[in-house]
Design a protein around this motif. Sequence first.
Motif, PDB file in Angstrom:
ATOM      1  N   ALA A  18       1.033  -1.315  -0.047  1.00 47.24           N
ATOM      2  CA  ALA A  18      -0.064   0.066  -0.006  1.00 47.24           C
ATOM      3  C   ALA A  18       0.769   1.303  -0.089  1.00 47.24           C
ATOM      4  O   ALA A  18       1.832   1.402   0.642  1.00 47.24           O
ATOM      5  CB  ALA A  18      -0.818  -0.060   1.288  1.00 47.24           C
ATOM      6  N   PHE A  19       0.385   2.375  -0.764  1.00 52.90           N
ATOM      7  CA  PHE A  19       0.964   3.810  -0.841  1.00 52.90           C
ATOM      8  C   PHE A  19       1.169   4.037   0.501  1.00 52.90           C
ATOM      9  O   PHE A  19       0.373   3.928   1.593  1.00 52.90           O
ATOM     10  CB  PHE A  19       0.335   4.465  -1.527  1.00 52.90           C
ATOM     11  N   ASP A  20       2.218   4.869   1.066  1.00 50.96           N
ATOM     12  CA  ASP A  20       2.462   5.601   2.243  1.00 50.96           C
ATOM     13  C   ASP A  20       2.872   7.172   1.826  1.00 50.96           C
ATOM     14  O   ASP A  20       3.270   7.197   0.813  1.00 50.96           O
ATOM     15  CB  ASP A  20       3.615   5.041   3.051  1.00 50.96           C
ATOM     16  N   ARG A  21       2.196   7.963   2.751  1.00 50.31           N
ATOM     17  CA  ARG A  21       2.493   9.327   2.335  1.00 50.31           C
ATOM     18  C   ARG A  21       4.135   9.792   2.135  1.00 50.31           C
ATOM     19  O   ARG A  21       4.166  10.535   1.149  1.00 50.31           O
ATOM     20  CB  ARG A  21       1.909  10.205   3.496  1.00 50.31           C
ATOM     21  N   ALA A  22       4.890   8.941   2.583  1.00 48.31           N
ATOM     22  CA  ALA A  22       6.286   9.072   2.224  1.00 48.31           C
ATOM     23  C   ALA A  22       6.702   9.166   0.832  1.00 48.31           C
ATOM     24  O   ALA A  22       7.773   9.336   0.591  1.00 48.31           O
ATOM     25  CB  ALA A  22       7.162   8.518   3.257  1.00 48.31           C
ATOM     26  N   ASP A  23       5.668   8.221   0.313  1.00 51.03           N
ATOM     27  CA  ASP A  23       6.047   7.712  -1.493  1.00 51.03           C
ATOM     28  C   ASP A  23       5.776   8.954  -2.052  1.00 51.03           C
ATOM     29  O   ASP A  23       5.874   8.770  -3.155  1.00 51.03           O
ATOM     30  CB  ASP A  23       5.311   6.650  -1.589  1.00 51.03           C
ATOM     31  N   VAL A  27       6.487   8.928  -6.318  1.00 51.72           N
ATOM     32  CA  VAL A  27       5.290   8.755  -7.201  1.00 51.72           C
ATOM     33  C   VAL A  27       4.971   9.681  -7.916  1.00 51.72           C
ATOM     34  O   VAL A  27       4.857   9.568  -9.380  1.00 51.72           O
ATOM     35  CB  VAL A  27       4.030   8.512  -6.073  1.00 51.72           C
ATOM     36  N   VAL A  28       4.936  11.006  -7.594  1.00 53.17           N
ATOM     37  CA  VAL A  28       5.075  12.002  -8.756  1.00 53.17           C
ATOM     38  C   VAL A  28       5.852  11.904  -9.648  1.00 53.17           C
ATOM     39  O   VAL A  28       5.592  12.147 -10.722  1.00 53.17           O
ATOM     40  CB  VAL A  28       4.667  13.285  -7.981  1.00 53.17           C
ATOM     41  N   ALA A  29       7.135  11.753  -9.302  1.00 50.64           N
ATOM     42  CA  ALA A  29       8.182  11.557 -10.129  1.00 50.64           C
ATOM     43  C   ALA A  29       8.044  10.600 -11.128  1.00 50.64           C
ATOM     44  O   ALA A  29       8.443  10.889 -12.332  1.00 50.64           O
ATOM     45  CB  ALA A  29       9.557  11.689  -9.576  1.00 50.64           C
ATOM     46  N   ILE A  47      -3.402  12.275  -5.193  1.00 44.94           N
ATOM     47  CA  ILE A  47      -3.113  11.523  -4.234  1.00 44.94           C
ATOM     48  C   ILE A  47      -3.941  11.731  -2.992  1.00 44.94           C
ATOM     49  O   ILE A  47      -4.400  10.831  -2.362  1.00 44.94           O
ATOM     50  CB  ILE A  47      -1.494  11.459  -3.821  1.00 44.94           C
ATOM     51  N   GLU A  48      -4.046  12.988  -2.391  1.00 43.50           N
ATOM     52  CA  GLU A  48      -4.684  13.227  -1.229  1.00 43.50           C
ATOM     53  C   GLU A  48      -6.193  12.870  -1.499  1.00 43.50           C
ATOM     54  O   GLU A  48      -6.629  12.404  -0.244  1.00 43.50           O
ATOM     55  CB  GLU A  48      -4.374  14.757  -0.935  1.00 43.50           C
ATOM     56  N   ARG A  49      -6.835  13.155  -2.561  1.00 39.50           N
ATOM     57  CA  ARG A  49      -8.156  12.537  -2.639  1.00 39.50           C
ATOM     58  C   ARG A  49      -8.268  11.097  -2.701  1.00 39.50           C
ATOM     59  O   ARG A  49      -9.057  10.633  -2.001  1.00 39.50           O
ATOM     60  CB  ARG A  49      -8.438  12.854  -4.054  1.00 39.50           C
ATOM     61  N   LYS A  50      -7.271  10.315  -3.098  1.00 39.41           N
ATOM     62  CA  LYS A  50      -7.395   8.846  -3.080  1.00 39.41           C
ATOM     63  C   LYS A  50      -7.291   8.541  -1.697  1.00 39.41           C
ATOM     64  O   LYS A  50      -7.668   7.420  -1.206  1.00 39.41           O
ATOM     65  CB  LYS A  50      -6.190   8.316  -3.751  1.00 39.41           C
ATOM     66  N   LEU A  51      -6.528   9.170  -0.892  1.00 41.12           N
ATOM     67  CA  LEU A  51      -6.109   8.698   0.597  1.00 41.12           C
ATOM     68  C   LEU A  51      -7.338   8.887   1.515  1.00 41.12           C
ATOM     69  O   LEU A  51      -7.442   8.346   2.572  1.00 41.12           O
ATOM     70  CB  LEU A  51      -4.841   9.455   1.116  1.00 41.12           C
ATOM     71  N   THR A  52      -8.527   9.550   0.974  1.00 39.27           N
ATOM     72  CA  THR A  52      -9.697   9.556   1.400  1.00 39.27           C
ATOM     73  C   THR A  52     -10.755   8.857   1.243  1.00 39.27           C
ATOM     74  O   THR A  52     -11.678   8.570   1.849  1.00 39.27           O
ATOM     75  CB  THR A  52     -10.349  11.157   1.418  1.00 39.27           C
ATOM     76  N   VAL A  53     -10.289   7.805  -0.147  1.00 41.42           N
ATOM     77  CA  VAL A  53     -11.447   6.842  -0.308  1.00 41.42           C
ATOM     78  C   VAL A  53     -10.550   5.742  -0.696  1.00 41.42           C
ATOM     79  O   VAL A  53      -9.680   5.878  -1.668  1.00 41.42           O
ATOM     80  CB  VAL A  53     -12.202   7.536  -1.733  1.00 41.42           C
ATOM     81  N   GLN A  54     -10.819   4.628  -0.012  1.00 39.27           N
ATOM     82  CA  GLN A  54     -10.229   3.263  -0.465  1.00 39.27           C
ATOM     83  C   GLN A  54      -8.819   3.278  -0.397  1.00 39.27           C
ATOM     84  O   GLN A  54      -8.216   2.829  -1.645  1.00 39.27           O
ATOM     85  CB  GLN A  54     -10.967   2.549  -1.668  1.00 39.27           C
ATOM     86  N   PRO A  55      -8.020   3.935   0.417  1.00 43.25           N
ATOM     87  CA  PRO A  55      -6.511   3.971   0.174  1.00 43.25           C
ATOM     88  C   PRO A  55      -5.906   2.829   0.339  1.00 43.25           C
ATOM     89  O   PRO A  55      -4.719   2.832  -0.422  1.00 43.25           O
ATOM     90  CB  PRO A  55      -6.098   4.759   1.852  1.00 43.25           C
ATOM     91  N   SER A  70      13.819  10.014  -5.016  1.00 44.53           N
ATOM     92  CA  SER A  70      12.940  10.137  -6.066  1.00 44.53           C
ATOM     93  C   SER A  70      12.903   9.199  -6.937  1.00 44.53           C
ATOM     94  O   SER A  70      11.770   9.180  -7.690  1.00 44.53           O
ATOM     95  CB  SER A  70      13.382  11.587  -6.940  1.00 44.53           C
ATOM     96  N   GLU A  71      13.531   8.175  -6.937  1.00 46.31           N
ATOM     97  CA  GLU A  71      13.604   6.901  -7.643  1.00 46.31           C
ATOM     98  C   GLU A  71      13.263   5.857  -7.026  1.00 46.31           C
ATOM     99  O   GLU A  71      13.322   4.621  -7.562  1.00 46.31           O
ATOM    100  CB  GLU A  71      14.980   6.871  -8.417  1.00 46.31           C
ATOM    101  N   ARG A  72      12.801   5.743  -5.794  1.00 47.93           N
ATOM    102  CA  ARG A  72      12.490   4.545  -4.979  1.00 47.93           C
ATOM    103  C   ARG A  72      11.256   3.825  -5.473  1.00 47.93           C
ATOM    104  O   ARG A  72      11.196   2.817  -5.493  1.00 47.93           O
ATOM    105  CB  ARG A  72      12.210   5.071  -3.535  1.00 47.93           C
ATOM    106  N   ILE A  73      10.308   4.592  -5.846  1.00 45.68           N
ATOM    107  CA  ILE A  73       8.804   3.850  -6.312  1.00 45.68           C
ATOM    108  C   ILE A  73       8.985   3.817  -7.758  1.00 45.68           C
ATOM    109  O   ILE A  73       9.478   4.507  -8.584  1.00 45.68           O
ATOM    110  CB  ILE A  73       7.570   4.585  -5.924  1.00 45.68           C
ATOM    111  N   ILE A  74       8.945   2.416  -8.291  1.00 44.09           N
ATOM    112  CA  ILE A  74       9.123   1.983  -9.426  1.00 44.09           C
ATOM    113  C   ILE A  74       7.840   1.280 -10.177  1.00 44.09           C
ATOM    114  O   ILE A  74       7.920   1.194 -11.512  1.00 44.09           O
ATOM    115  CB  ILE A  74      10.283   0.916  -9.865  1.00 44.09           C
TER     116      ILE A  74
END
Length: 158
Positions: A18-23, A27-29, A47-55, A70-74
């Motif tokens: 699951a996504f974490d805010r630290a990502d 993710v944007v990159a 991202i903020e909207r998604k975190l309010t509905v079925q994160p 910035s390259e951590r999420i692939i």
Amino acid sequence: MVEPSSAGRSGEKWAVRAFDRADTESVVALWTEAGLVRPWNDPKLDIERKLTVQPELFLVVEDDEARSTSERIIGTVMAGYDGHRGWLYYVATARSHRHQGIARSLVREAERLLLDMGCPKVQLMVREGNEGALGFYDDLGYERFSVSNTGRRLIVDA
């Protein structure tokens, strides 16, 4: 964290989680590199909207050996279920990691989570001319439909 769901061609293992805010920045990159960012959609607001509905339906794959944060999420997929059908958005894999099964693992895990929610069908939209993406979904057994999409902005991001 979801158990590692796949192995790359080179034998690499990765975990879909699951996504974490630290990502967020990574993710944007990734979305920017993949050409998914549009001027009318602020990716951080998405991202903020998604975190309010079925994160729990916002999934990522992380490269533990990334050179920079910035390259951590692939890989990413953002899914949703409205009670009638599921949708997939922001399916992306870093150019440096394509053709290793990462997107396939993300889509399959999103499908599994949607099915666990009772979702009978999943759909997605692919921009015209993106034949590579269409071929990817063809290989996954997705059916092409001849439809016209319409939409209307309710909140203007930019």
